[in-house]
Scaffold this motif. Structure first.
Motif, PDB file in Angstrom:
ATOM      1  N   LYS A 114      -2.780   5.573  -4.508  1.00  0.00           N
ATOM      2  CA  LYS A 114      -2.318   5.571  -3.131  1.00  0.00           C
ATOM      3  C   LYS A 114      -3.483   5.250  -2.190  1.00  0.00           C
ATOM      4  O   LYS A 114      -4.649   5.386  -2.559  1.00  0.00           O
ATOM      5  CB  LYS A 114      -1.652   6.907  -2.775  1.00  0.00           C
ATOM      6  N   LYS A 115      -3.119   4.797  -0.999  1.00  0.00           N
ATOM      7  CA  LYS A 115      -4.079   4.411   0.035  1.00  0.00           C
ATOM      8  C   LYS A 115      -5.006   3.278  -0.406  1.00  0.00           C
ATOM      9  O   LYS A 115      -6.158   3.179  -0.006  1.00  0.00           O
ATOM     10  CB  LYS A 115      -4.913   5.624   0.484  1.00  0.00           C
ATOM     11  N   VAL A 116      -4.482   2.407  -1.264  1.00  0.00           N
ATOM     12  CA  VAL A 116      -5.199   1.184  -1.632  1.00  0.00           C
ATOM     13  C   VAL A 116      -4.257   0.020  -1.323  1.00  0.00           C
ATOM     14  O   VAL A 116      -3.072   0.074  -1.679  1.00  0.00           O
ATOM     15  CB  VAL A 116      -5.565   1.175  -3.137  1.00  0.00           C
ATOM     16  N   LEU A 117      -4.792  -1.019  -0.656  1.00  0.00           N
ATOM     17  CA  LEU A 117      -3.955  -2.174  -0.331  1.00  0.00           C
ATOM     18  C   LEU A 117      -4.018  -3.176  -1.488  1.00  0.00           C
ATOM     19  O   LEU A 117      -5.085  -3.685  -1.810  1.00  0.00           O
ATOM     20  CB  LEU A 117      -4.435  -2.816   0.970  1.00  0.00           C
ATOM     21  N   TYR A 118      -2.890  -3.415  -2.135  1.00  0.00           N
ATOM     22  CA  TYR A 118      -2.803  -4.391  -3.230  1.00  0.00           C
ATOM     23  C   TYR A 118      -2.254  -5.686  -2.666  1.00  0.00           C
ATOM     24  O   TYR A 118      -1.221  -5.685  -2.000  1.00  0.00           O
ATOM     25  CB  TYR A 118      -1.890  -3.869  -4.332  1.00  0.00           C
ATOM     26  N   LYS A 119      -2.961  -6.779  -2.969  1.00  0.00           N
ATOM     27  CA  LYS A 119      -2.522  -8.092  -2.466  1.00  0.00           C
ATOM     28  C   LYS A 119      -2.119  -8.979  -3.643  1.00  0.00           C
ATOM     29  O   LYS A 119      -2.752  -8.922  -4.702  1.00  0.00           O
ATOM     30  CB  LYS A 119      -3.647  -8.761  -1.677  1.00  0.00           C
ATOM     31  N   PHE A 120      -1.092  -9.786  -3.428  1.00  0.00           N
ATOM     32  CA  PHE A 120      -0.591 -10.666  -4.485  1.00  0.00           C
ATOM     33  C   PHE A 120      -0.439 -12.078  -3.931  1.00  0.00           C
ATOM     34  O   PHE A 120      -0.312 -12.268  -2.722  1.00  0.00           O
ATOM     35  CB  PHE A 120       0.753 -10.150  -4.998  1.00  0.00           C
ATOM     36  N   ASN A 121      -0.430 -13.044  -4.842  1.00  0.00           N
ATOM     37  CA  ASN A 121      -0.288 -14.432  -4.368  1.00  0.00           C
ATOM     38  C   ASN A 121       1.101 -15.008  -4.627  1.00  0.00           C
ATOM     39  O   ASN A 121       1.362 -16.162  -4.324  1.00  0.00           O
ATOM     40  CB  ASN A 121      -1.375 -15.324  -4.978  1.00  0.00           C
ATOM     41  N   GLY A 122       1.983 -14.217  -5.220  1.00  0.00           N
ATOM     42  CA  GLY A 122       3.352 -14.675  -5.440  1.00  0.00           C
ATOM     43  C   GLY A 122       3.580 -15.299  -6.812  1.00  0.00           C
ATOM     44  O   GLY A 122       4.715 -15.570  -7.183  1.00  0.00           O
ATOM     45  N   GLU A 123       2.480 -15.535  -7.559  1.00  0.00           N
ATOM     46  CA  GLU A 123       2.617 -16.200  -8.862  1.00  0.00           C
ATOM     47  C   GLU A 123       2.426 -15.246 -10.035  1.00  0.00           C
ATOM     48  O   GLU A 123       2.363 -15.675 -11.193  1.00  0.00           O
ATOM     49  CB  GLU A 123       1.590 -17.350  -8.977  1.00  0.00           C
ATOM     50  N   HIS A 134       4.878  10.527  -5.976  1.00  0.00           N
ATOM     51  CA  HIS A 134       5.797  11.644  -6.174  1.00  0.00           C
ATOM     52  C   HIS A 134       5.526  12.401  -7.471  1.00  0.00           C
ATOM     53  O   HIS A 134       6.094  13.438  -7.712  1.00  0.00           O
ATOM     54  CB  HIS A 134       7.240  11.143  -6.100  1.00  0.00           C
ATOM     55  N   GLU A 135       4.658  11.828  -8.295  1.00  0.00           N
ATOM     56  CA  GLU A 135       4.265  12.508  -9.534  1.00  0.00           C
ATOM     57  C   GLU A 135       2.953  13.245  -9.282  1.00  0.00           C
ATOM     58  O   GLU A 135       2.065  12.713  -8.631  1.00  0.00           O
ATOM     59  CB  GLU A 135       4.033  11.493 -10.661  1.00  0.00           C
ATOM     60  N   LEU A 136       2.855  14.406  -9.837  1.00  0.00           N
ATOM     61  CA  LEU A 136       1.629  15.179  -9.620  1.00  0.00           C
ATOM     62  C   LEU A 136       0.598  14.964 -10.724  1.00  0.00           C
ATOM     63  O   LEU A 136      -0.601  14.910 -10.469  1.00  0.00           O
ATOM     64  CB  LEU A 136       1.954  16.678  -9.506  1.00  0.00           C
ATOM     65  N   LEU A 137       1.073  14.802 -11.956  1.00  0.00           N
ATOM     66  CA  LEU A 137       0.140  14.841 -13.079  1.00  0.00           C
ATOM     67  C   LEU A 137      -0.338  13.472 -13.552  1.00  0.00           C
ATOM     68  O   LEU A 137      -1.472  13.316 -13.979  1.00  0.00           O
ATOM     69  CB  LEU A 137       0.792  15.588 -14.257  1.00  0.00           C
ATOM     70  N   LYS A 138       0.547  12.470 -13.485  1.00  0.00           N
ATOM     71  CA  LYS A 138       0.124  11.174 -14.036  1.00  0.00           C
ATOM     72  C   LYS A 138       0.201  10.070 -12.980  1.00  0.00           C
ATOM     73  O   LYS A 138       0.730  10.281 -11.894  1.00  0.00           O
ATOM     74  CB  LYS A 138       0.959  10.825 -15.266  1.00  0.00           C
ATOM     75  N   LYS A 139      -0.343   8.910 -13.362  1.00  0.00           N
ATOM     76  CA  LYS A 139      -0.321   7.761 -12.458  1.00  0.00           C
ATOM     77  C   LYS A 139       1.134   7.307 -12.258  1.00  0.00           C
ATOM     78  O   LYS A 139       1.916   7.336 -13.202  1.00  0.00           O
ATOM     79  CB  LYS A 139      -1.114   6.593 -13.076  1.00  0.00           C
ATOM     80  N   PRO A 140       1.469   6.882 -11.061  1.00  0.00           N
ATOM     81  CA  PRO A 140       2.861   6.500 -10.813  1.00  0.00           C
ATOM     82  C   PRO A 140       3.210   5.137 -11.423  1.00  0.00           C
ATOM     83  O   PRO A 140       2.325   4.300 -11.598  1.00  0.00           O
ATOM     84  CB  PRO A 140       2.920   6.439  -9.292  1.00  0.00           C
ATOM     85  N   THR A 141       4.485   4.972 -11.743  1.00  0.00           N
ATOM     86  CA  THR A 141       5.000   3.648 -12.100  1.00  0.00           C
ATOM     87  C   THR A 141       5.966   3.255 -10.988  1.00  0.00           C
ATOM     88  O   THR A 141       7.069   3.797 -10.881  1.00  0.00           O
ATOM     89  CB  THR A 141       5.728   3.686 -13.460  1.00  0.00           C
ATOM     90  N   GLU A 163       0.883  -1.173   0.000  1.00  0.00           N
ATOM     91  CA  GLU A 163       0.000   0.000   0.000  1.00  0.00           C
ATOM     92  C   GLU A 163       0.912   1.211   0.000  1.00  0.00           C
ATOM     93  O   GLU A 163       1.808   1.316   0.834  1.00  0.00           O
ATOM     94  CB  GLU A 163      -0.876  -0.016   1.266  1.00  0.00           C
ATOM     95  N   ILE A 164       0.721   2.087  -0.974  1.00  0.00           N
ATOM     96  CA  ILE A 164       1.554   3.301  -0.976  1.00  0.00           C
ATOM     97  C   ILE A 164       0.730   4.446  -0.408  1.00  0.00           C
ATOM     98  O   ILE A 164      -0.468   4.570  -0.665  1.00  0.00           O
ATOM     99  CB  ILE A 164       2.126   3.623  -2.376  1.00  0.00           C
ATOM    100  N   TYR A 165       1.384   5.241   0.412  1.00  0.00           N
ATOM    101  CA  TYR A 165       0.699   6.354   1.076  1.00  0.00           C
ATOM    102  C   TYR A 165       0.901   7.655   0.309  1.00  0.00           C
ATOM    103  O   TYR A 165       0.295   8.664   0.613  1.00  0.00           O
ATOM    104  CB  TYR A 165       1.229   6.527   2.504  1.00  0.00           C
ATOM    105  N   ASN A 166       1.775   7.618  -0.638  1.00  0.00           N
ATOM    106  CA  ASN A 166       2.216   8.862  -1.247  1.00  0.00           C
ATOM    107  C   ASN A 166       2.663   8.581  -2.675  1.00  0.00           C
ATOM    108  O   ASN A 166       3.181   7.514  -2.960  1.00  0.00           O
ATOM    109  CB  ASN A 166       3.397   9.406  -0.420  1.00  0.00           C
TER     110      ASN A 166
END
Ligand SMILES: *[C@@H]1O[C@H](CO)[C@@H](O)[C@H](O)[C@H]1NC(C)=O
Ligand SMILES: *[C@@H]1O[C@H](CO)[C@@H](O)[C@H](O)[C@H]1NC(C)=O
Length: 225
Positions: free
Chosen positions: A72-81, A45-52, A40-43
């Motif tokens: 930001k402020k969304v929890l992304y979950k992964f299964n490792g695969e 650093h780019e103002l205009l476009k979606k971050p990579t 989950e990212i809280y921040n």
């Protein structure tokens, strides 16, 4: 003769190989893969476009872009695969300098954080490691096969276990040698005892004849007198 064959050098040599394998086993684990469980990212650093957002370790050829992590402020979950997993590989007890970054078109990439990723950090259940950087991110990494020997909690127990393993191998080896010697001794002793018994029986048999002769002689003498 099956016992003779068993005592042949083949068994002890196999056994020594087995002991060497046993005692080296804790140190034989070479590399382990690290995957990302959640982030989950809280921040951004780019103002205009979606971050990579990407993850990279020094010494690794490629960076790992986290393709889904855009808000930001969304929890992304992964299964490792996922196709981009694993993030990296770590070998033995050696740490790697890794970081989470954000691509930037005009200036150098922004850094969420850069830190030492150590195998000993993955000492949570199932080899989990949670990394939180205030105002930047909260990520959980996973490395079930990592060598956690360096972690504060089990440094000693691991060393002790290793020593114990060596000890057990030595004891097993001694037991095997003693057993082999006992079996060999038993076989030789049994052969000797058999031979001795046969000789004794023969002697007794001969003695019986001689005694018989003596009695006959005595009887004969009595007759004459
Ligand atoms: C890095 O990426 C290139 C091209 O994308 C690929 O050919 C290469 O195998 C990758 N190297 C590693 C170590 O993953
Ligand atoms: C970080 O994320 C984990 C879930 O992956 C969650 O359990 C934990 O509470 C989070 N910590 C903070 C400080 O947000």
């Amino acid at each position: 003769m099956p016992i003779r064959r068993l005592l042949n050098s083949r068994v002890p040599i196999n056994f020594i190989t087995f002991c060497v394998f046993l005692s080296c086993f804790p140190g034989c684990i070479l590399s382990a893969i690290v995957t990302l469980d959640s982030i989950e990212i809280y921040n951004t650093h780019e103002l205009l476009k979606k971050p990579t957002v990407y993850f990279k370790c020094k010494g690794d050829q490629n960076k790992t872009v986290l393709p889904d992590v855009k808000e930001k402020k969304v929890l992304y979950k992964f299964n490792g695969e996922e196709s981009w997993q694993p993030l990296t590989k770590i070998e033995g007890k050696k740490c790697k300098r890794c970081g989470l970054y954000e691509e930037d078109t005009f200036k150098s990439d922004d850094t969420f954080e850069e830190w030492e990723l150590c195998p000993s950090d993955f000492d949570g259940p199932d080899g989990k490691y949670q990394r939180i950087k205030e105002k930047e991110f909260n990520a959980t990494f996973s490395c079930p096969k990592c060598d956690t020997a360096g972690s504060k909690s089990n440094t000693k127990t691991h060393e002790e276990a290793k020593k114990k393993g060596m000890h057990v191998a030595v004891v097993l080896f001694i037991i095997a040698v003693v057993l082999a010697v006992c079996i060999a001794g038993g076989v030789i002793g049994y052969k000797y005892w058999q031979k001795k018994k046969r000789q004794q029986e023969q002697a007794r048999f001969l003695k019986l004849f001689e005694d018989g002769d003596d009695i006959e002689d005595e009887l004969g003498l009595d007759h004459v007198i």
